[in-house]
Design a protein around this motif. Structure first.
Motif, PDB file in Angstrom:
ATOM      1  N   ALA A  93     -14.744  42.273  11.598  1.00 50.28           N
ATOM      2  CA  ALA A  93     -14.228  42.346  10.227  1.00 50.28           C
ATOM      3  C   ALA A  93     -13.648  43.735   9.932  1.00 50.28           C
ATOM      4  O   ALA A  93     -12.576  43.846   9.311  1.00 50.28           O
ATOM      5  CB  ALA A  93     -15.340  42.016   9.241  1.00 50.28           C
ATOM      6  N   MET A  94     -14.343  44.782  10.396  1.00 51.03           N
ATOM      7  CA  MET A  94     -13.832  46.139  10.172  1.00 51.03           C
ATOM      8  C   MET A  94     -12.504  46.361  10.878  1.00 51.03           C
ATOM      9  O   MET A  94     -11.578  46.954  10.315  1.00 51.03           O
ATOM     10  CB  MET A  94     -14.853  47.175  10.650  1.00 51.03           C
ATOM     11  CG  MET A  94     -16.008  47.360   9.708  1.00 51.03           C
ATOM     12  SD  MET A  94     -17.082  48.724  10.192  1.00 51.03           S
ATOM     13  CE  MET A  94     -18.069  47.945  11.444  1.00 51.03           C
ATOM     14  N   VAL A 143     -13.267  53.204   8.793  1.00 50.42           N
ATOM     15  CA  VAL A 143     -13.467  52.138   9.777  1.00 50.42           C
ATOM     16  C   VAL A 143     -13.889  52.687  11.136  1.00 50.42           C
ATOM     17  O   VAL A 143     -14.766  52.119  11.793  1.00 50.42           O
ATOM     18  CB  VAL A 143     -12.196  51.262   9.905  1.00 50.42           C
ATOM     19  CG1 VAL A 143     -12.319  50.290  11.055  1.00 50.42           C
ATOM     20  CG2 VAL A 143     -11.944  50.523   8.608  1.00 50.42           C
ATOM     21  N   PHE A 146      -5.132  45.225   8.841  1.00 51.45           N
ATOM     22  CA  PHE A 146      -4.514  44.796   7.582  1.00 51.45           C
ATOM     23  C   PHE A 146      -4.110  46.008   6.744  1.00 51.45           C
ATOM     24  O   PHE A 146      -2.996  46.061   6.220  1.00 51.45           O
ATOM     25  CB  PHE A 146      -5.494  43.906   6.800  1.00 51.45           C
ATOM     26  CG  PHE A 146      -4.955  43.424   5.494  1.00 51.45           C
ATOM     27  CD1 PHE A 146      -4.049  42.379   5.454  1.00 51.45           C
ATOM     28  CD2 PHE A 146      -5.353  44.022   4.307  1.00 51.45           C
ATOM     29  CE1 PHE A 146      -3.544  41.926   4.240  1.00 51.45           C
ATOM     30  CE2 PHE A 146      -4.853  43.591   3.096  1.00 51.45           C
ATOM     31  CZ  PHE A 146      -3.943  42.533   3.061  1.00 51.45           C
ATOM     32  N   GLY A 147      -5.024  46.981   6.641  1.00 54.02           N
ATOM     33  CA  GLY A 147      -4.711  48.174   5.862  1.00 54.02           C
ATOM     34  C   GLY A 147      -3.563  48.969   6.440  1.00 54.02           C
ATOM     35  O   GLY A 147      -2.700  49.458   5.712  1.00 54.02           O
ATOM     36  N   TRP A 155      -9.836  44.577   8.961  1.00 56.12           N
ATOM     37  CA  TRP A 155      -9.483  45.314   7.754  1.00 56.12           C
ATOM     38  C   TRP A 155      -8.627  46.530   8.085  1.00 56.12           C
ATOM     39  O   TRP A 155      -7.680  46.846   7.362  1.00 56.12           O
ATOM     40  CB  TRP A 155     -10.735  45.741   7.001  1.00 56.12           C
ATOM     41  CG  TRP A 155     -10.411  46.537   5.769  1.00 56.12           C
ATOM     42  CD1 TRP A 155     -10.624  47.864   5.590  1.00 56.12           C
ATOM     43  CD2 TRP A 155      -9.773  46.064   4.587  1.00 56.12           C
ATOM     44  NE1 TRP A 155     -10.173  48.258   4.350  1.00 56.12           N
ATOM     45  CE2 TRP A 155      -9.641  47.160   3.716  1.00 56.12           C
ATOM     46  CE3 TRP A 155      -9.303  44.828   4.176  1.00 56.12           C
ATOM     47  CZ2 TRP A 155      -9.062  47.048   2.460  1.00 56.12           C
ATOM     48  CZ3 TRP A 155      -8.728  44.720   2.921  1.00 56.12           C
ATOM     49  CH2 TRP A 155      -8.614  45.818   2.083  1.00 56.12           C
ATOM     50  N   PRO A 197      -7.576  52.540   6.362  1.00 58.06           N
ATOM     51  CA  PRO A 197      -8.891  52.949   5.886  1.00 58.06           C
ATOM     52  C   PRO A 197      -9.554  53.888   6.898  1.00 58.06           C
ATOM     53  O   PRO A 197      -9.717  53.537   8.064  1.00 58.06           O
ATOM     54  CB  PRO A 197      -9.665  51.630   5.757  1.00 58.06           C
ATOM     55  CG  PRO A 197      -8.856  50.597   6.463  1.00 58.06           C
ATOM     56  CD  PRO A 197      -7.490  51.139   6.686  1.00 58.06           C
TER      57      PRO A 197
END
Length: 171
Positions: free
Chosen positions: A28-29, A47, A35-36, A32, A44
């Motif tokens: 999931a990290m 992460v 995606f970020g 993300w 991010p």
């Protein structure tokens, strides 16, 4: 001995469940982060440190389970060429040395955790000690699992046996 082994079975299951949850969190990290970076154009920064903690919480305790299940790399040619009585005592000595290593790992990593506990990981805002807690847990589990293996080696009437992960699934 049966109660001790059942307790260690529970520890093994908890380690595997925790590692599975950490693996899901890691995926999931990473998702993300991608995606970020590519959709939001804002990577991010937390992460990378979070992923490091997830990897440590996966790899180290599962390595301790490997001590119990005996799926770590080992060279058995010399030991298997000896008489059964000698094989048994070499197995006891090897398992005892692994247990001592695990105990030392637990003690020294506990000192490390205590030394850095007041420092914070800047991107996560949590204690730096959490980076080393999986190492301490791994050492403690290795110690417990090695104690079990030594007791099983001593109590076993025939030569050393490879318990193996396959046997755990068949039980």
């Amino acid at each position: 001995m049966a109660l001790f082994s059942r307790m260690l079975d529970i520890f093994c299951r908890l380690v595997i469940i925790t590692a599975g949850a950490a693996l899901v969190a890691l995926v999931a990290m990473m998702g993300w982060m991608v995606f970020g970076r590519y959709v939001l154009n804002d990577t991010p920064t937390w992460v990378e440190r979070g992923a490091t903690l997830a990897i440590l919480s996966i790899a180290l305790p599962v390595a301790a389970v490997g001590v119990r299940e005996r799926f770590h790399l080992s060279v058995l040619g010399f030991r298997e060429s000896l008489p059964m009585a000698a094989q048994r005592w070499i197995a006891v000595a090897c398992d005892a040395l692994v247990g001592l290593f695990g105990f030392a790992m637990m003690i020294y990593s506990q000192e490390l955790v205590e030394m850095v506990w007041n420092f914070r990981i800047p991107l996560l805002g949590i204690s730096q000690g959490w980076t080393y807690v999986p190492l301490m847990v791994c050492g403690g589990l290795i110690t417990l699992f090695a104690i079990e293996q030594v007791l099983l080696d001593i109590l076993r009437k025939e030569g050393p046996e490879q318990r193996g992960i396959k046997a755990a699934f068949l039980e």
